[in-house]
Motif scaffolding. Structure first.
Motif, PDB file in Angstrom:
ATOM      1  N   MET A  73      34.649  42.906  28.337  1.00 56.63           N
ATOM      2  CA  MET A  73      34.011  42.159  29.395  1.00 56.63           C
ATOM      3  C   MET A  73      35.137  41.736  30.391  1.00 56.63           C
ATOM      4  O   MET A  73      34.885  42.055  31.715  1.00 56.63           O
ATOM      5  CB  MET A  73      33.080  41.069  29.182  1.00 56.63           C
ATOM      6  CG  MET A  73      32.123  40.521  30.247  1.00 56.63           C
ATOM      7  SD  MET A  73      31.295  41.710  30.849  1.00 56.63           S
ATOM      8  CE  MET A  73      30.148  40.778  31.865  1.00 56.63           C
ATOM      9  N   LYS A  74      36.152  41.363  29.900  1.00 49.78           N
ATOM     10  CA  LYS A  74      37.203  40.756  30.655  1.00 49.78           C
ATOM     11  C   LYS A  74      37.867  41.908  31.322  1.00 49.78           C
ATOM     12  O   LYS A  74      38.368  41.567  32.420  1.00 49.78           O
ATOM     13  CB  LYS A  74      38.261  40.066  29.669  1.00 49.78           C
ATOM     14  CG  LYS A  74      37.703  38.552  29.616  1.00 49.78           C
ATOM     15  CD  LYS A  74      38.859  37.705  28.846  1.00 49.78           C
ATOM     16  CE  LYS A  74      38.619  36.387  28.521  1.00 49.78           C
ATOM     17  NZ  LYS A  74      39.800  35.505  28.065  1.00 49.78           N
ATOM     18  N   LYS A  75      38.094  42.933  30.755  1.00 55.04           N
ATOM     19  CA  LYS A  75      38.831  44.088  31.305  1.00 55.04           C
ATOM     20  C   LYS A  75      37.993  44.494  32.760  1.00 55.04           C
ATOM     21  O   LYS A  75      38.465  44.900  33.348  1.00 55.04           O
ATOM     22  CB  LYS A  75      39.004  45.137  30.222  1.00 55.04           C
ATOM     23  CG  LYS A  75      39.986  45.067  29.270  1.00 55.04           C
ATOM     24  CD  LYS A  75      40.301  46.137  28.318  1.00 55.04           C
ATOM     25  CE  LYS A  75      41.412  45.962  27.391  1.00 55.04           C
ATOM     26  NZ  LYS A  75      41.526  47.179  26.613  1.00 55.04           N
ATOM     27  N   PHE A  76      36.570  44.584  32.506  1.00 59.90           N
ATOM     28  CA  PHE A  76      35.534  45.152  33.531  1.00 59.90           C
ATOM     29  C   PHE A  76      36.021  44.087  34.756  1.00 59.90           C
ATOM     30  O   PHE A  76      36.063  44.561  36.038  1.00 59.90           O
ATOM     31  CB  PHE A  76      34.373  45.237  33.095  1.00 59.90           C
ATOM     32  CG  PHE A  76      33.419  45.547  34.141  1.00 59.90           C
ATOM     33  CD1 PHE A  76      33.220  46.748  34.532  1.00 59.90           C
ATOM     34  CD2 PHE A  76      32.590  44.490  34.864  1.00 59.90           C
ATOM     35  CE1 PHE A  76      32.666  47.070  35.520  1.00 59.90           C
ATOM     36  CE2 PHE A  76      31.719  44.874  35.814  1.00 59.90           C
ATOM     37  CZ  PHE A  76      31.574  46.209  36.280  1.00 59.90           C
ATOM     38  N   VAL A  77      35.875  42.874  34.542  1.00 58.51           N
ATOM     39  CA  VAL A  77      36.169  41.871  35.572  1.00 58.51           C
ATOM     40  C   VAL A  77      37.463  42.033  36.145  1.00 58.51           C
ATOM     41  O   VAL A  77      37.639  42.019  37.584  1.00 58.51           O
ATOM     42  CB  VAL A  77      35.946  40.438  35.001  1.00 58.51           C
ATOM     43  CG1 VAL A  77      36.532  39.564  35.942  1.00 58.51           C
ATOM     44  CG2 VAL A  77      34.549  40.270  34.508  1.00 58.51           C
ATOM     45  N   TRP A  78      38.568  42.189  35.270  1.00 62.69           N
ATOM     46  CA  TRP A  78      39.885  42.475  36.043  1.00 62.69           C
ATOM     47  C   TRP A  78      39.954  43.567  36.718  1.00 62.69           C
ATOM     48  O   TRP A  78      40.463  43.648  38.018  1.00 62.69           O
ATOM     49  CB  TRP A  78      40.855  42.346  35.019  1.00 62.69           C
ATOM     50  CG  TRP A  78      41.348  40.962  34.438  1.00 62.69           C
ATOM     51  CD1 TRP A  78      40.935  40.125  33.392  1.00 62.69           C
ATOM     52  CD2 TRP A  78      41.794  39.900  35.332  1.00 62.69           C
ATOM     53  NE1 TRP A  78      41.528  39.094  33.281  1.00 62.69           N
ATOM     54  CE2 TRP A  78      41.867  38.767  34.461  1.00 62.69           C
ATOM     55  CE3 TRP A  78      42.205  39.921  36.468  1.00 62.69           C
ATOM     56  CZ2 TRP A  78      42.317  37.367  34.925  1.00 62.69           C
ATOM     57  CZ3 TRP A  78      42.948  38.749  37.059  1.00 62.69           C
ATOM     58  CH2 TRP A  78      42.795  37.345  36.448  1.00 62.69           C
ATOM     59  N   ALA A  79      39.423  44.593  36.402  1.00 59.60           N
ATOM     60  CA  ALA A  79      39.332  46.297  36.927  1.00 59.60           C
ATOM     61  C   ALA A  79      38.618  45.986  38.310  1.00 59.60           C
ATOM     62  O   ALA A  79      39.009  46.537  39.318  1.00 59.60           O
ATOM     63  CB  ALA A  79      38.929  47.092  36.016  1.00 59.60           C
ATOM     64  N   SER A  80      37.547  45.183  38.201  1.00 61.93           N
ATOM     65  CA  SER A  80      36.907  45.093  39.371  1.00 61.93           C
ATOM     66  C   SER A  80      37.464  44.412  40.584  1.00 61.93           C
ATOM     67  O   SER A  80      37.522  44.666  41.855  1.00 61.93           O
ATOM     68  CB  SER A  80      35.623  44.308  39.223  1.00 61.93           C
ATOM     69  OG  SER A  80      34.492  45.064  38.305  1.00 61.93           O
ATOM     70  N   LEU A  81      38.043  43.203  39.890  1.00 61.10           N
ATOM     71  CA  LEU A  81      38.838  42.448  41.100  1.00 61.10           C
ATOM     72  C   LEU A  81      40.130  43.052  41.629  1.00 61.10           C
ATOM     73  O   LEU A  81      40.492  43.251  42.669  1.00 61.10           O
ATOM     74  CB  LEU A  81      39.493  40.913  40.243  1.00 61.10           C
ATOM     75  CG  LEU A  81      38.540  40.066  40.195  1.00 61.10           C
ATOM     76  CD1 LEU A  81      39.188  38.861  39.303  1.00 61.10           C
ATOM     77  CD2 LEU A  81      38.047  39.326  41.324  1.00 61.10           C
ATOM     78  N   LEU A  82      40.657  43.713  40.784  1.00 54.81           N
ATOM     79  CA  LEU A  82      41.784  44.838  41.231  1.00 54.81           C
ATOM     80  C   LEU A  82      41.358  45.766  42.232  1.00 54.81           C
ATOM     81  O   LEU A  82      41.924  45.921  43.342  1.00 54.81           O
ATOM     82  CB  LEU A  82      42.455  45.505  40.083  1.00 54.81           C
ATOM     83  CG  LEU A  82      43.810  46.260  40.245  1.00 54.81           C
ATOM     84  CD1 LEU A  82      44.826  45.451  41.075  1.00 54.81           C
ATOM     85  CD2 LEU A  82      44.352  46.996  39.060  1.00 54.81           C
ATOM     86  N   ALA A  83      40.178  46.427  41.906  1.00 52.14           N
ATOM     87  CA  ALA A  83      39.726  47.508  42.710  1.00 52.14           C
ATOM     88  C   ALA A  83      39.470  46.762  44.118  1.00 52.14           C
ATOM     89  O   ALA A  83      39.675  47.347  45.381  1.00 52.14           O
ATOM     90  CB  ALA A  83      38.573  48.199  42.517  1.00 52.14           C
ATOM     91  N   GLY A  84      38.846  45.616  44.108  1.00 56.48           N
ATOM     92  CA  GLY A  84      38.558  45.084  45.234  1.00 56.48           C
ATOM     93  C   GLY A  84      39.633  44.795  46.100  1.00 56.48           C
ATOM     94  O   GLY A  84      39.566  44.877  47.497  1.00 56.48           O
ATOM     95  N   PHE A  85      40.673  43.969  45.602  1.00 56.19           N
ATOM     96  CA  PHE A  85      41.913  43.558  46.333  1.00 56.19           C
ATOM     97  C   PHE A  85      42.550  45.046  46.767  1.00 56.19           C
ATOM     98  O   PHE A  85      43.050  44.842  48.008  1.00 56.19           O
ATOM     99  CB  PHE A  85      42.798  43.152  45.278  1.00 56.19           C
ATOM    100  CG  PHE A  85      42.546  41.678  45.376  1.00 56.19           C
ATOM    101  CD1 PHE A  85      42.223  40.721  46.367  1.00 56.19           C
ATOM    102  CD2 PHE A  85      42.461  41.084  43.997  1.00 56.19           C
ATOM    103  CE1 PHE A  85      41.914  39.214  46.097  1.00 56.19           C
ATOM    104  CE2 PHE A  85      41.857  39.773  43.806  1.00 56.19           C
ATOM    105  CZ  PHE A  85      41.899  38.775  44.752  1.00 56.19           C
TER     106      PHE A  85
END
Length: 51
Positions: free
Chosen positions: A1-13
Motif C-alpha cells: 500500500m505504501k508503494k502505491f501512495v509513493w508512486a501516486s505522489l511521484l506521478a502527481g509531482f
C-alpha cells in the motif's frame, strides 16, 4: 500500500513539473519579457559606461 501512495505522489509531482515547463507564451508575456530584457540591457550599458 505504501508503494502505491509513493508512486501516486511521484506521478502527481512529475505531472505538475512537466505542465509547468509548457512554454506557450502569449503576446503580452512576450512583450513583458522583451521590456524586461530592454531594461536589463540599459542597466548593463549604464554600468559599463560608468566603469
Amino acid at each position: 500500500m505504501k508503494k502505491f501512495v509513493w508512486a501516486s505522489l511521484l506521478a502527481g509531482f512529475l505531472s505538475l513539473g512537466l505542465s509547468a515547463c509548457y512554454d506557450n507564451d502569449g503576446p503580452m508575456e512576450q512583450m513583458g519579457e522583451a521590456a524586461d530584457e530592454a531594461v536589463n540591457d540599459t542597466k548593463r550599458a549604464i554600468k559599463d559606461a560608468a566603469d
